[in-house]
Design an enzyme around this catalytic site. Structure first.
Site, PDB file in Angstrom:
ATOM      1  N   CYS A 115       1.093  -0.910   0.092  1.00 13.45           N
ATOM      2  CA  CYS A 115       0.048  -0.399   0.058  1.00 13.45           C
ATOM      3  C   CYS A 115       0.539   1.037   0.518  1.00 13.45           C
ATOM      4  CB  CYS A 115      -0.989  -0.360   1.010  1.00 13.45           C
ATOM      5  SG  CYS A 115      -2.323  -1.862   1.271  1.00 13.45           S
ATOM      6  N   HIS A 255      -3.469   6.906   3.506  1.00 16.14           N
ATOM      7  CA  HIS A 255      -3.300   5.546   2.066  1.00 16.14           C
ATOM      8  C   HIS A 255      -4.696   5.366   3.082  1.00 16.14           C
ATOM      9  CE1 HIS A 255      -4.278   2.466   1.148  1.00 16.14           C
ATOM     10  NE2 HIS A 255      -3.299   0.781   2.218  1.00 16.14           N
ATOM     11  N   ASN A 285      -9.974  -0.660   0.344  1.00 18.91           N
ATOM     12  CA  ASN A 285      -9.118  -0.183   0.277  1.00 18.91           C
ATOM     13  C   ASN A 285      -8.073  -0.917  -1.111  1.00 18.91           C
ATOM     14  OD1 ASN A 285      -6.053  -0.911   0.380  1.00 18.91           O
ATOM     15  ND2 ASN A 285      -5.834  -1.881   2.528  1.00 18.91           N
TER      16      ASN A 285
HETATM   17  N1  ACO Z   1     -18.275  -8.257  10.587  1.00 19.09           N
HETATM   18  C1  ACO Z   1     -19.010  -9.073  11.339  1.00 19.09           C
HETATM   19  N2  ACO Z   1     -17.340  -8.765  12.693  1.00 19.09           N
HETATM   20  C2  ACO Z   1     -16.053  -8.436  12.451  1.00 19.09           C
HETATM   21  C3  ACO Z   1     -15.997  -9.389  10.698  1.00 19.09           C
HETATM   22  C4  ACO Z   1     -16.554  -8.586  10.121  1.00 19.09           C
HETATM   23  N3  ACO Z   1     -16.291  -7.934   8.749  1.00 19.09           N
HETATM   24  N4  ACO Z   1     -14.045  -8.800  11.244  1.00 19.09           N
HETATM   25  C5  ACO Z   1     -14.003  -9.104  12.064  1.00 19.09           C
HETATM   26  N5  ACO Z   1     -15.264  -9.056  13.257  1.00 19.09           N
HETATM   27  C6  ACO Z   1     -15.069 -10.352  14.351  1.00 19.09           C
HETATM   28  C7  ACO Z   1     -14.122 -10.388  14.867  1.00 19.09           C
HETATM   29  O1  ACO Z   1     -13.943 -11.305  14.246  1.00 19.09           O
HETATM   30  C8  ACO Z   1     -14.188  -9.812  16.295  1.00 19.09           C
HETATM   31  O2  ACO Z   1     -14.934 -10.810  16.774  1.00 19.09           O
HETATM   32  P1  ACO Z   1     -14.466 -11.683  18.397  1.00 19.09           P
HETATM   33  O3  ACO Z   1     -14.519 -10.345  19.659  1.00 19.09           O
HETATM   34  O4  ACO Z   1     -15.738 -12.314  19.001  1.00 19.09           O
HETATM   35  O5  ACO Z   1     -13.290 -12.567  18.870  1.00 19.09           O
HETATM   36  C9  ACO Z   1     -14.805  -8.249  16.378  1.00 19.09           C
HETATM   37  O6  ACO Z   1     -14.912  -8.741  14.831  1.00 19.09           O
HETATM   38  C10 ACO Z   1     -13.326  -7.760  16.468  1.00 19.09           C
HETATM   39  O7  ACO Z   1     -12.318  -7.885  15.541  1.00 19.09           O
HETATM   40  P2  ACO Z   1     -11.188  -7.195  15.143  1.00 19.09           P
HETATM   41  O8  ACO Z   1     -10.288  -7.729  14.182  1.00 19.09           O
HETATM   42  O9  ACO Z   1     -10.305  -7.256  16.880  1.00 19.09           O
HETATM   43  O10 ACO Z   1     -11.411  -6.209  14.846  1.00 19.09           O
HETATM   44  P3  ACO Z   1     -10.371  -4.697  14.638  1.00 19.09           P
HETATM   45  O11 ACO Z   1     -11.082  -3.864  15.284  1.00 19.09           O
HETATM   46  O12 ACO Z   1      -9.687  -4.643  14.825  1.00 19.09           O
HETATM   47  O13 ACO Z   1     -10.542  -4.065  13.391  1.00 19.09           O
HETATM   48  C11 ACO Z   1      -9.519  -4.777  10.874  1.00 19.09           C
HETATM   49  C12 ACO Z   1     -10.650  -4.976  12.053  1.00 19.09           C
HETATM   50  C13 ACO Z   1     -10.500  -3.413  10.432  1.00 19.09           C
HETATM   51  C14 ACO Z   1      -8.947  -5.531   9.854  1.00 19.09           C
HETATM   52  C15 ACO Z   1      -8.611  -3.669  11.798  1.00 19.09           C
HETATM   53  O14 ACO Z   1      -7.829  -3.951  13.296  1.00 19.09           O
HETATM   54  C16 ACO Z   1      -7.582  -3.165  10.566  1.00 19.09           C
HETATM   55  O15 ACO Z   1      -8.710  -1.724   9.985  1.00 19.09           O
HETATM   56  N6  ACO Z   1      -6.494  -3.591  10.597  1.00 19.09           N
HETATM   57  C17 ACO Z   1      -5.263  -2.451   9.375  1.00 19.09           C
HETATM   58  C18 ACO Z   1      -5.719  -3.541   7.948  1.00 19.09           C
HETATM   59  C19 ACO Z   1      -4.756  -2.710   7.111  1.00 19.09           C
HETATM   60  O16 ACO Z   1      -4.791  -1.266   7.155  1.00 19.09           O
HETATM   61  N7  ACO Z   1      -4.441  -3.326   6.065  1.00 19.09           N
HETATM   62  C20 ACO Z   1      -3.449  -2.318   5.387  1.00 19.09           C
HETATM   63  C21 ACO Z   1      -2.846  -3.300   4.685  1.00 19.09           C
HETATM   64  S1  ACO Z   1      -3.059  -3.948   3.157  1.00 19.09           S
HETATM   65  C22 ACO Z   1      -1.982  -4.288   2.129  1.00 19.09           C
HETATM   66  O17 ACO Z   1      -0.995  -4.574   2.216  1.00 19.09           O
HETATM   67  C23 ACO Z   1      -2.547  -5.515   0.767  1.00 19.09           C
END
Ligand code: ACO
Length: 328
Positions: A115, A255, A285
């Site tokens: 990214c 980004h 993204n």
């Molecule tokens: N819908 C509903 N619930 C979900 C979903 C979904 N789509 N996805 C995850 N959950 C649940 C999980 O299972 C978890 O449930 P649990 O508490 O029962 O275990 C809960 O939601 C919380 O999950 P987390 O992973 O802790 O959620 P978080 O608030 O951290 O959000 C996310 C996850 C969106 C992925 C976030 O961590 C994020 O944006 N991280 C950065 C990712 C990124 O920017 N990547 C960029 C690079 S990509 C590249 O280079 C190609």
């Protein structure tokens, strides 16, 4: 003799027409519009049709940027494409684009910094221009992440989309152009975001219970913390290197991965909301395409005007990060 800079002569974007909404995703995996909106800030993303690949998206964005720059493909000396989803290992996406455009004079290469890729590509192309090696460079960020997304995995499939953005950089002796760049990598943390290539080991298999190893896996929490930290530090560093204060910067184009990351970085920078551009709600993204598409829209919407100083800043797989301070 005055210093040569690489200035933006034109900009363009291309987004596939097909839209995948949160409501569509609700029918595919156990998720909700409410969760996605609150946790990520995405409402919809664009998906390329079957048979349409990264080089197609890249080429359409490039054609728009060349038109905007009023430049012919034959004038290009260099094409640099940032991508993590090339159609093939070889030829590169940039060579495909060169062929499609008929940019016969141009050297063409791809850069993989996930990214952050577009910023690495801008930095690379601008160095060729600043040293007098080349005059005109086409820099593209293009990704077709839908082709490497596991649509059974709710933790990733809600995040990604397809698109491409491009800028034409040209040599100038005026004050406009790329003023400073900051690039960084931390390979030691690379394991928190992977897409398997030739090597599909047990770790990579275990990470993908749905079977396809050539899909995106990430430790979202680790990437989140890293992202907020480097978005702040890379913005501060590039401003300092360019000799400007944050107040002198008209717009920051980050980004577009998650609205909460953008918001976290904004708060750490102490910037007002109006200074940070966001379009993550429309496209999700798009990896290497996110920054150039956001930049294109920031310019189209008049958020960046001629003479304004702005920063592009990103983070991504590798792990990598980068920023560039540019006067438009
Ligand atoms: N819908 C509903 N619930 C979900 C979903 C979904 N789509 N996805 C995850 N959950 C649940 C999980 O299972 C978890 O449930 P649990 O508490 O029962 O275990 C809960 O939601 C919380 O999950 P987390 O992973 O802790 O959620 P978080 O608030 O951290 O959000 C996310 C996850 C969106 C992925 C976030 O961590 C994020 O944006 N991280 C950065 C990712 C990124 O920017 N990547 C960029 C690079 S990509 C590249 O280079 C190609």
């Amino acid at each position: 003799m005055s210093k040569i800079r690489a200035k933006i002569a034109g900009i363009g974007k291309y987004l596939p027409e097909r839209i995948l909404t949160n409501e569509d995703l609700e029918k595919m995996v156990e998720t909700s519009d409410e969760w996605i909106t609150k946790r990520v800030g995405i409402k919809e993303r664009r998906i390329a049709d079957e048979g349409v690949y990264t080089s197609d998206l890249a080429r359409y964005a490039a054609e728009n940027a060349l038109k905007n720059a009023n430049m012919a493909p034959e004038d290009l000396d260099l094409i640099v494409v940032a991508t993590v989803s090339p159609d093939m290992y070889t030829p590169s996406v940039s060579c495909h684009v060169q062929k499609y455009l008929g940019a016969v004079k141009a050297a063409a290469m791809d850069i993989n910094a996930a990214c952050s890729g577009f910023i690495f590509a801008v930095s690379t192309a601008s160095k060729f221009i600043e040293t007098g090696t080349y005059k005109n460079a086409l820099v593209i960020g293009a990704d077709c992440l839908s082709k490497i997304t596991e649509y059974k995995d709710r933790s990733t499939c809600v995040l990604f989309g397809d698109g491409a953005g491009a800028v034409v950089l040209t040599a100038t002796e005026t004050e406009n152009g790329v003023m400073s760049c900051v690039l960084g990598s931390d390979g030691a943390q690379g394991d928190c975001l992977t897409i398997a290539g030739l090597r599909v080991d047990e770790v990579e298999k275990e990470r993908r219970p749905f079977g396809n190893p050539r899909t995106i896996w990430m430790d979202g929490g680790a990437v989140f913390k890293f992202a907020v930290r480097v978005m702040e530090s890379a913005t501060r560093e590039v401003a300092e290197q360019g000799g400007v204060s944050l107040e002198d910067i008209k717009c920051i184009v980050p980004h577009q991965a998650n609205q909460r990351i953008i918001e976290g970085a904004r708060k750490r920078l102490g910037c007002e909301e109006e200074k940070i551009f966001s379009n993550v709600h429309k496209y999700g993204n798009m990896s290497g395409a996110s920054v150039p598409v956001a930049l294109c829209e920031a310019i189209e919407e008049g958020r960046i005007q001629h003479g304004d100083k702005f920063v592009i800043v990103g983070f991504g797989g590798g792990l990598t990060w980068g920023s560039a301070l540019i006067e438009y």
